[in-house]
Design an enzyme around this catalytic site. Sequence first.
Site, PDB file in Angstrom:
ATOM      1  CG  ASP A  48      37.206  22.529 -13.684  1.00  0.00           C
ATOM      2  OD1 ASP A  48      36.338  22.094 -12.907  1.00  0.00           O
ATOM      3  OD2 ASP A  48      38.425  22.280 -13.546  1.00  0.00           O
ATOM      4  NE  ARG A  49      36.300  26.510 -10.064  1.00  0.00           N
ATOM      5  CZ  ARG A  49      35.110  26.050 -10.426  1.00  0.00           C
ATOM      6  NH1 ARG A  49      34.464  26.519 -11.493  1.00  0.00           N
ATOM      7  NH2 ARG A  49      34.520  25.087  -9.749  1.00  0.00           N
ATOM      8  CB  THR A  50      41.345  21.767 -11.681  1.00  0.00           C
ATOM      9  OG1 THR A  50      41.211  21.971 -10.267  1.00  0.00           O
ATOM     10  CG2 THR A  50      42.439  20.742 -11.922  1.00  0.00           C
ATOM     11  CB  CYS A  83      35.983  27.648  -4.488  1.00  0.00           C
ATOM     12  SG  CYS A  83      36.968  26.778  -5.745  1.00  0.00           S
ATOM     13  CG  ASN A  84      40.330  25.345  -0.247  1.00  0.00           C
ATOM     14  OD1 ASN A  84      41.006  25.844   0.636  1.00  0.00           O
ATOM     15  ND2 ASN A  84      39.233  24.647   0.025  1.00  0.00           N
ATOM     16  CB  THR A  85      40.945  25.465  -6.958  1.00  0.00           C
ATOM     17  OG1 THR A  85      40.964  24.168  -6.353  1.00  0.00           O
ATOM     18  CG2 THR A  85      41.877  25.473  -8.150  1.00  0.00           C
ATOM     19  CB  ALA A  86      38.125  30.056  -6.664  1.00  0.00           C
ATOM     20  CB  THR A 125      41.881  20.746  -6.992  1.00  0.00           C
ATOM     21  OG1 THR A 125      42.548  22.002  -6.806  1.00  0.00           O
ATOM     22  CG2 THR A 125      40.425  20.864  -6.572  1.00  0.00           C
ATOM     23  CE  LYS A 164      34.217  20.553  -8.167  1.00  0.00           C
ATOM     24  NZ  LYS A 164      33.619  21.834  -7.805  1.00  0.00           N
ATOM     25  CB  CYS A 194      39.014  20.465  -2.439  1.00  0.00           C
ATOM     26  SG  CYS A 194      37.645  20.422  -3.621  1.00  0.00           S
TER      27      CYS A 194
END
Lengths: 229, 229
Positions: A48-50, A83-86, A125, A164, A194
Site C-alpha cells: 500500500d502506497r499510503t 494512481c495518483n499516490t503512486a 489520499t 477498495k 485519487c
Amino acid sequence: MKKIIGILGGMGPGATADAFEKLVASTPARKDQEHIPVIVASLPDIPDRTENIIHSGASPLPAMINSLNILKNAGASCIIMPCNTAHYWYDELRKQSDLPFISIIESTCERIIAEEKHPVALLATTATIRTRLYQNKLAKAGITYLLPDEKDQDNIMKSILLYKSGKSKSAYDTLLPCLEKLEKSGAKHFIMGCTEIPLILHDLSRQQPEKYIDTTEELIKKTIRWYYS
Amino acid sequence: MKKIIGILGGMGPGATADAFEKLVASTPARKDQEHIPVIVASLPDIPDRTENIIHSGASPLPAMINSLNILKNAGASCIIMPCNTAHYWYDELRKQSDLPFISIIESTCERIIAEEKHPVALLATTATIRTRLYQNKLAKAGITYLLPDEKDQDNIMKSILLYKSGKSKSAYDTLLPCLEKLEKSGAKHFIMGCTEIPLILHDLSRQQPEKYIDTTEELIKKTIRWYYS
C-alpha cells in the site's frame, strides 16, 4: 510498428479497469481495428502506497518496477499509471526505462492551469496530500487551492478504503459531507485526485463535469493526444 | 507463485474492458492486494472474425497467437478470451500452449444446461451462428433453442457493428425488435452470445437477470472459481 499503451495498474484494480474503459470510450474509432492497442498489468499485490509514505510500511517500488518491466517486455511504447499516490515514485520509475511515461499529476495540473479552475479543493489520499504532489505545481502557477481539515482528510481516506473493500455506498456517504464543507469554504472545483474518487462520485461528477476534475480522464485525454501525435 | 489471469482481448476493446471490470467487481476482495492478478492484451488490430468466416477475409489466427504469446511471456497462468466468435479458433489456440484456457462457450452452456434455461434464443454474430458454436452443445444436452430469422440476424449483426463504431443508442434500437420477435416465438431466455451484446443491452439485462444470460459474466464466474480452486 504501432504504438502500444502500457497501463501500470492494480492500484487499485477498479481504477485500472476505469482507466481502460475511459480510454476505449474516448477513442474516435469506427471499428475494433481502429482502437488503441493496450497492455494492462494489474498485479495488485503491491504494498500500500499510503501505508509506506505515512507509516513506513513496505516499499511498493520493487513491485511497481516488476509491472513496468512486464509492460516493457510486452512491447509497450508508453506507460501510464492510473494512481495518483503512486506518482510519488514517478521519477524513480522513469529512471527504469526510456519509454515515455505520462504523469497523471501533470495531465491534471495542465488542464487546471490552462482553464484557471480555482479555487480548487484537493480530494486525495493522505499520502498524496502530505507529499504535496499537487500543491507545489498549483502554487507555482498561482492556482489557489483548498485542503480538507484533518478530520475530513481522515474521512476521505476512510472513504477510499471503503470503496477498495467493495463498499461503494458507504464510501459515498462518508465522502459527501467533506465536499459540502469544502464548498462552504469557497471551493469552486474539486480535483478527484485519487483514481478511486471518480468511481465513488460517479453519478454526482457526471452531473457537474465543470466542477469535478477527473484525474483518470485527464490522464486518458493526454494519452490519446500522445497516441495520435 | 500467484496465479495470473491473461485476458486475450481486443475483440472488441469495449468487451475486453467489460470483462476486466466484471472480474474486479465479482472478486471477493477487501483491499487492493487481495484482488486477482490480471494481464490484458487488447491489441485490436486483429482481422475481423466474422469477415473471415463468412466472406473468407484474412485469418485472425496469427494476431490471436501473437496476443497469446504476449500473455504467456508476461506470466499468465490461465487464458480467457472475451469474444464468442473467436472461439471458432479455440482448439487451434489451445494447441499453442499448455496453459489452461477457459472457454466462454463452455462456461455459458454449463450454466444453461445445469439450470435448464430453455427455450433459449441465441443472440450472436452471424459467424457464431453459422459455425454452430452454441447449437451443437445445446442440442446434445437436450436444450431447445431458437435462432433469429435471416432478416433479424442481419439486424443483430448490424447492431453489433453499430456498437463497435461507438453508436450505442442505434445499436440498442436496432436490436430490440429482434428480441421482441424471438420472445413472441416462445423464447424464455436469451444468450447474449456476443460480448458486445451485454453492453448494448446493459440496462435491460440488469433489470431481468433471469432472462438474459451474459456470456462475459459466465466466463468471469468460471474464471474466479478456477482462480480460487
